[in-house]
Design an enzyme around this catalytic site. Structure first.
Site, mmCIF file in Angstrom:
data_model
loop_
_atom_site.group_PDB
_atom_site.id
_atom_site.type_symbol
_atom_site.label_atom_id
_atom_site.label_comp_id
_atom_site.label_asym_id
_atom_site.label_seq_id
_atom_site.Cartn_x
_atom_site.Cartn_y
_atom_site.Cartn_z
ATOM 1 N N HIS A 114 0.968 -1.079 -0.133
ATOM 2 C CA HIS A 114 -0.032 -0.232 0.419
ATOM 3 C C HIS A 114 0.754 1.307 -0.116
ATOM 4 O O HIS A 114 0.467 2.717 -0.229
ATOM 5 C CB HIS A 114 -0.502 -0.318 1.012
ATOM 6 C CG HIS A 114 -0.729 -0.109 2.296
ATOM 7 N ND1 HIS A 114 -0.079 -0.550 3.425
ATOM 8 C CD2 HIS A 114 0.287 1.386 3.469
ATOM 9 C CE1 HIS A 114 0.480 0.415 4.496
ATOM 10 N NE2 HIS A 114 0.670 1.348 4.123
ATOM 11 N N ASP A 144 -0.109 -7.621 1.762
ATOM 12 C CA ASP A 144 0.399 -6.502 1.829
ATOM 13 C C ASP A 144 1.936 -5.859 1.970
ATOM 14 O O ASP A 144 2.605 -5.337 2.200
ATOM 15 C CB ASP A 144 -0.763 -5.747 2.802
ATOM 16 C CG ASP A 144 0.098 -4.073 3.238
ATOM 17 O OD1 ASP A 144 0.000 -3.350 1.670
ATOM 18 O OD2 ASP A 144 -0.419 -3.210 3.735
ATOM 19 N N GLY A 218 3.146 7.030 7.867
ATOM 20 C CA GLY A 218 4.630 7.334 7.712
ATOM 21 C C GLY A 218 5.632 5.823 7.712
ATOM 22 O O GLY A 218 6.887 6.346 7.147
ATOM 23 N N ASN A 219 4.843 5.439 9.391
ATOM 24 C CA ASN A 219 5.618 3.399 9.134
ATOM 25 C C ASN A 219 5.365 2.600 8.920
ATOM 26 O O ASN A 219 6.408 1.481 8.649
ATOM 27 C CB ASN A 219 5.334 3.031 11.036
ATOM 28 C CG ASN A 219 5.886 4.494 12.315
ATOM 29 O OD1 ASN A 219 5.542 5.161 12.999
ATOM 30 N ND2 ASN A 219 7.286 3.904 12.188
ATOM 31 N N SER A 220 4.159 2.566 8.073
ATOM 32 C CA SER A 220 3.877 1.464 7.290
ATOM 33 C C SER A 220 5.401 0.907 6.670
ATOM 34 O O SER A 220 5.597 1.887 5.900
ATOM 35 C CB SER A 220 2.930 1.384 6.113
ATOM 36 O OG SER A 220 1.598 1.731 7.040
ATOM 37 N N LEU A 275 -3.039 -26.898 -2.432
ATOM 38 C CA LEU A 275 -2.964 -28.123 -1.038
ATOM 39 C C LEU A 275 -4.916 -28.745 -1.942
ATOM 40 O O LEU A 275 -4.815 -29.777 -2.394
ATOM 41 C CB LEU A 275 -3.023 -27.908 0.096
ATOM 42 C CG LEU A 275 -3.700 -29.059 0.887
ATOM 43 C CD1 LEU A 275 -2.531 -29.892 0.810
ATOM 44 C CD2 LEU A 275 -3.986 -28.642 2.600
ATOM 45 N N GLY A 276 -5.346 -27.070 -1.802
ATOM 46 C CA GLY A 276 -6.659 -28.139 -2.856
ATOM 47 C C GLY A 276 -7.954 -28.026 -2.384
ATOM 48 O O GLY A 276 -8.951 -29.231 -2.641
ATOM 49 N N VAL A 277 -7.879 -27.563 -1.001
ATOM 50 C CA VAL A 277 -9.320 -27.798 -0.161
ATOM 51 C C VAL A 277 -10.050 -26.542 0.014
ATOM 52 O O VAL A 277 -9.483 -25.615 -0.028
ATOM 53 C CB VAL A 277 -8.634 -28.112 1.116
ATOM 54 C CG1 VAL A 277 -8.447 -30.385 1.076
ATOM 55 C CG2 VAL A 277 -7.784 -27.749 1.569
#
Length: 474
Positions: A114, A144, A218-220, A275-277
């Site tokens: 982001h 993210d 701003g910490n992101s 995995l397919g579940v």
């Protein structure tokens, strides 16, 4: 009264002794693993990592639908406002700030999606004051996370990653970043909780660490570090009613971040295991109906025909207790563990089937394989055939790097037809989760239960207008 007075000096003596003992004990309690005390440890962590934390400035150009365009053909509007040829769209430029951490000497930088997703220009400011243009290596909206790269003149200082699985609730941590543009800000706190999910989009890969170390806009993208100076998380979000820090911050665990970053650097995208579940949490009612006393585990609600789980013999109604030796407390954990497993690797899955425990070996598939298999099921669930968006379409509708899928065919009686969509229309998002590719769309739809209503963000191929439509999945 005489007895009470005679006891007073004794009480004060005892309290003084206790206080002195506590003061002598406090440094030992606060001492970090390799530090003489909490204060010294934080200073060492800051000095060690500030050179590897960068300030990121981004510019994004957006194409916005003109709010007046729907009225331009209205005679009343044209008569009174005199705007017969109002443009349908106009462009605007947005600027943003964020943080990143240098991962290696060559200049790969880990940050949040982001922060840099959709950016048309990226500038990276080092702690030395040097500024470099940045380029996107790869982004992953589902976690993210993103990796950008700069080309510096010499090797760069970089962070060291720790094992986020080893973190304990109550452990001291340090956050470094650029909140509100204040460079090289250091804050401290503890790990308040682990395995927080559903903080942003419940259908994404989430396993947040919660911390009370101050995190602000701003910490992101900045690091969350243990007292050894190792990165254990990537600061990503806060829970706030005011928009500022209120004691609840969230960071992406380093183990997930490292897996995603390596995949982005090597492949430009995240290569996830499959995995397919389709799984769901065990409610007390479900646990009782399956003869299970505890609600720990993930209930298999469906098995994709032709997928890895199907080939290994997993069945609907099985309860996954462990995956590759790791206990599975809920559905989100098995989703994350499977995604982080290497493709082609054989993994032991511990199941509970009709009150009998058994181990099954499953050879992990890939998300690309999943997309091809699942795309075939979209016609039965949505009554539609979809295809990847073409570059000419992205340019025509001003989508830039935004992903989408196009409707290539429709069942006249299918859910999408009933919702008013047409061949050629584009699907941009499912429940506000952006669609990156055909595989991404199929994978997202695999998490939707039959009968569930979803909101599709669609683009009308005739007008270019965007809007939401409600669809009930079969």
């Amino acid at each position: 009264m005489l007895k009470q007075r005679s006891r007073f000096p004794l009480v004060m003596t005892v309290l003084t002794a206790v206080l002195l003992s506590f003061m002598r004990l406090t440094p030992a309690l606060a001492a970090g693993p390799d530090a003489g005390g909490l204060t010294t440890a934080i200073v060492q962590v800051a000095n060690q990592n500030i050179p590897a934390v960068v300030h990121i400035e981004v510019t994004e150009r957006q194409e916005i639908v003109n709010p007046m365009s729907p009225f331009q053909n209205d005679p009343f509007f044209r008569y009174f406002f005199g705007v017969p040829n109002a443009p349908k769209k106009f462009r605007r430029e947005l600027k943003g700030l964020g943080t990143g951490m240098i991962m290696d000497a060559r200049g790969d930088i880990l940050t949040n999606n982001h922060v840099v997703g959709g950016a048309t220009r990226i500038e990276v400011l080092l702690s030395t004051g040097e500024k470099y243009p940045g380029s996107v290596v790869g982004t992953d909206p589902k976690t993210d996370l993103a990796v950008i790269r700069i080309k510096a003149k010499e090797d760069l200082p970089h962070v060291t990653f720790g094992d986020s699985d080893d973190l304990q609730v109550g452990e001291w941590v340090v956050a470094i970043g650029h909140p509100r543009g204040l460079d090289q800000t250091v804050t401290q706190g503890i790990i308040s909780a682990k395995h927080r999910r559903g903080i942003t989009d419940p259908s994404t890969y989430q396993d947040f660490l919660q911390t009370d170390a101050a995190i602000n806009p701003g910490n992101s993208g900045g690091p969350l570090l243990n007292l050894k100076g190792e990165v254990v998380g990537v600061n990503a979000a806060i829970a706030s009613e005011s928009g500022g820090f209120e004691g609840i911050g969230f960071a992406i665990p380093s183990n997930m971040a490292v897996h995603v970053a390596k995949s982005l650097i090597e492949h430009g995208k995240v290569v996830r295991g499959w995995l397919g579940v389709a799984v769901q949490d065990l409610s007390p009612e479900l646990a009782g109906s399956f003869g299970v006393k505890e609600t720990r585990g993930a209930l298999i609600a469906d098995v994709t025909r032709g997928g890895p789980a199907d080939a290994a013999g997993l069945k609907r109604g099985d309860i996954v207790l462990a995956f590759d030796g790791k206990q599975i407390p809920d559905a989100a954990t098995i989703q994350n563990e499977a995604a982080n497993t290497a493709i082609g690797r054989e993994v032991k899955v511990t199941l509970l089937r009709r009150e009998n425990k058994l181990d099954v070996l499953v050879k992990m598939g890939s998300q690309e394989e999943a997309g091809k298999i699942m795309a075939a099921s979209l016609r039965s669930r949505l009554g539609a055939d979809v295809r990847p968006i073409r570059p000419a379409e992205a340019e025509k509708y001003g989508l830039g790097e935004q992903g989408a899928v196009a409707i290539a065919g429709l069942d006249p009686k299918g859910p999408l037809t009933q919702s008013g969509l047409e061949v050629g229309d584009l699907i941009l998002a499912v429940n506000d989760q952006p669609i990156e590719s055909l595989e991404d769309f199929a994978n997202t739809m695999s998490t939707i239960q039959p009968g569930q209503r979803i909101a599709l963000l669609a683009l009308d191929h005739r007008t270019g207008d965007q809007g939401y439509v409600q669809v009930e999945v079969r």
